[in-house]
Design a protein around this motif. Structure first.
Motif, PDB file in Angstrom:
ATOM      1  N   UNK A  14      -7.853 -11.899  -1.414  1.00 49.35           N
ATOM      2  CA  UNK A  14      -9.204 -11.330  -1.527  1.00 49.35           C
ATOM      3  C   UNK A  14      -9.876 -11.237  -0.151  1.00 49.35           C
ATOM      4  N   UNK A  15      -9.685 -12.276   0.668  1.00 46.59           N
ATOM      5  CA  UNK A  15     -10.265 -12.243   2.017  1.00 46.59           C
ATOM      6  C   UNK A  15      -9.614 -11.140   2.848  1.00 46.59           C
ATOM      7  N   UNK A  16      -8.310 -10.987   2.738  1.00 41.87           N
ATOM      8  CA  UNK A  16      -7.622  -9.926   3.474  1.00 41.87           C
ATOM      9  C   UNK A  16      -8.079  -8.553   2.995  1.00 41.87           C
ATOM     10  N   UNK A  17      -8.250  -8.393   1.676  1.00 41.76           N
ATOM     11  CA  UNK A  17      -8.717  -7.114   1.134  1.00 41.76           C
ATOM     12  C   UNK A  17     -10.127  -6.812   1.634  1.00 41.76           C
ATOM     13  N   UNK A  18     -10.983  -7.830   1.676  1.00 40.48           N
ATOM     14  CA  UNK A  18     -12.347  -7.632   2.174  1.00 40.48           C
ATOM     15  C   UNK A  18     -12.318  -7.255   3.657  1.00 40.48           C
ATOM     16  N   UNK A  19     -11.449  -7.902   4.430  1.00 38.66           N
ATOM     17  CA  UNK A  19     -11.344  -7.586   5.855  1.00 38.66           C
ATOM     18  C   UNK A  19     -10.844  -6.161   6.061  1.00 38.66           C
ATOM     19  N   UNK A  20      -9.843  -5.745   5.284  1.00 38.66           N
ATOM     20  CA  UNK A  20      -9.316  -4.389   5.397  1.00 38.66           C
ATOM     21  C   UNK A  20     -10.381  -3.362   5.000  1.00 38.66           C
ATOM     22  N   UNK A  21     -11.153  -3.651   3.959  1.00 40.10           N
ATOM     23  CA  UNK A  21     -12.220  -2.756   3.545  1.00 40.10           C
ATOM     24  C   UNK A  21     -13.264  -2.626   4.654  1.00 40.10           C
ATOM     25  N   UNK A  22     -13.625  -3.759   5.271  1.00 37.72           N
ATOM     26  CA  UNK A  22     -14.599  -3.744   6.359  1.00 37.72           C
ATOM     27  C   UNK A  22     -14.067  -2.934   7.541  1.00 37.72           C
ATOM     28  N   UNK A  23     -12.788  -3.103   7.866  1.00 41.90           N
ATOM     29  CA  UNK A  23     -12.184  -2.332   8.965  1.00 41.90           C
ATOM     30  C   UNK A  23     -12.187  -0.844   8.645  1.00 41.90           C
TER      31      UNK A  23
END
Length: 118
Positions: A14-23
């Protein structure tokens, strides 16, 4: 223990998905900014072309000749003579005239003036 591992991995995903979305969101904003800058550059280039065309029209020798003929009495223009052309090194330096320093002058004011009290 596998339960805790699954929870940690799920939180990590979930944290990786949030980071990718932010990027992705940052990349989209950057792309929009680049597109806006490109539009501005294109507008500036178009404006430059327009100004160059206007400049060439304003400096057209036949137009300038007509203006000289029209306003010659008012301007009193004369043809350029060869003696008027010189190098910049041959132009004399304009002298600088400095006012004399008054020995009675006070710092921050004029001579004879009272000091300013604040």
């Amino acid at each position: 223990m596998s339960r805790y591992t699954n929870i940690v991995l799920a939180v990590g995903v979930l944290a990786a998905a949030a980071a990718v979305y932010d990027m992705k969101h940052d990349a989209e904003r950057s792309a929009e900014h680049v597109a806006e800058l490109q539009r501005q550059i294109d507008q500036e280039r178009e404006q430059l072309q327009l100004l160059k065309a206007e400049w060439s029209l304003l400096n057209d020798p036949s137009r300038l000749q007509r203006l000289v003929e029209r306003y010659n009495e008012h301007l009193s223009l004369e043809p350029l003579s060869v003696e008027q052309i010189t190098r910049i090194e041959d132009v004399p330096v304009k002298p600088v005239h400095l006012a004399p320093i008054d020995s009675n002058a006070t710092l921050g004011g004029y001579a004879g003036s009272a000091p300013v009290v604040r």
